[in-house]
Design an enzyme around this catalytic site. Structure first.
Site, short mmCIF file in Angstrom:
data_model
loop_
_atom_site.label_atom_id
_atom_site.label_comp_id
_atom_site.label_asym_id
_atom_site.label_seq_id
_atom_site.Cartn_x
_atom_site.Cartn_y
_atom_site.Cartn_z
N SER A 50 1.00 -1.00 -0.14
CA SER A 50 -0.19 -0.09 -0.09
C SER A 50 0.78 1.29 0.08
CB SER A 50 -0.99 -0.05 1.31
OG SER A 50 -1.91 0.98 1.15
N HIS A 108 -2.74 -1.27 -4.94
CA HIS A 108 -3.96 -0.95 -4.87
C HIS A 108 -4.57 0.48 -4.57
CE1 HIS A 108 -4.49 -0.26 -0.57
NE2 HIS A 108 -3.81 -1.34 -0.23
#
Length: 247
Positions: free
Chosen positions: A125, A148
């Site tokens: 992340s 993501h």
């Protein structure tokens, strides 16, 4: 009978006994998990970013966290300390606060001293921008990076302004990653918005060798490789005789 006089202890010398030494060993085990620590000063500052990057909200006490307000003064001190010639950042993080992660990444990227990052376990992340923020990045062969889109926790107001805010934040992350690595914007967005791979989300989990293939990370390696590269950069900087950033 001759009296035997006991000698008084020398002034200014502390009295140490088995109990004091035992207490020191116990403290070292509790703090560091080992009985002895390496001695001697180093010209390399090692910073670890583990668990979840904690930002403006305090996380529950059972969470393993890295508080960004603790890292910022350390990085400022490193920049000001002439004895520190290089910075080694070890990452094993699940991500966390977006703004806090970007703040850490920006500070690492703007240091005037050589920097090397090593991803161990995971750099997921918001850990991705931190991983690519250094002059040279290395990832362990078994380490992974989850790419993501930005997500918000808690109450989300369903209005166009919320979408625009998220979109701008997303662009900040994408711009930083592409400007500090060799990955293209098209490839990064393809990995970021891929469907079907993650069970409850969209995105991609990239393993070591693929991170290098896509251009996110410079090389596969470990601690020894990272230290060698950092020492090489330090030597180049010394020979150049300037305070400029190492490319």
């Amino acid at each position: 009978m001759t009296d035997i006089k006991q000698q008084d202890p020398q002034p200014n010398q502390p009295l140490t006994g088995p109990d004091d030494k035992r207490s020191t060993v116990v403290d070292t085990i509790q703090q560091l998990g080992q009985t002895a620590t390496p001695a001697g000063e180093s010209n390399i500052f090692c910073m670890t970013i583990i668990g979840q990057v904690e930002g403006h909200l305090v996380l529950p006490p059972q969470n393993k966290t890295t508080k960004y307000e603790h890292l910022i003064p350390q990085l400022v001190a490193v920049e000001q300390n002439p004895k520190i010639e290089g910075v080694f950042i070890i990452l094993n993080t699940v991500g966390g606060d977006v703004e806090a992660g970007l703040a850490i990444a920006e500070m690492i990227a703007t240091l005037s001293k050589p920097t090397v990052t090593l991803v161990l376990g995971g750099g997921h992340s918001i850990g991705v921008p931190i991983a690519v923020s250094s002059n040279y990045s290395i990832i362990a062969e078994t380490a992974t990076m989850t790419i993501h889109p930005i997500r918000l926790n808690g109450l989300v107001i369903g209005v166009p302004q919320t979408f625009e805010y998220l979109d701008k934040m997303q662009e900040r992350v994408i711009r930083f990653i592409t400007s500090h690595s060799r990955v293209t914007e098209e490839k990064l967005k393809e990995l970021m918005f891929k469907t079907g791979e993650l069970t409850r989300d969209i995105g991609t989990t990239v393993i070591g060798i693929d991170a290098v293939k896509y251009g996110l990370i410079n090389a596969i390696g470990g601690v020894g490789d990272a230290i060698r590269e950092l020492n090489r950069q330090i030597e180049v900087r010394r020979n150049a005789g300037t305070g400029g950033m190492v490319q």
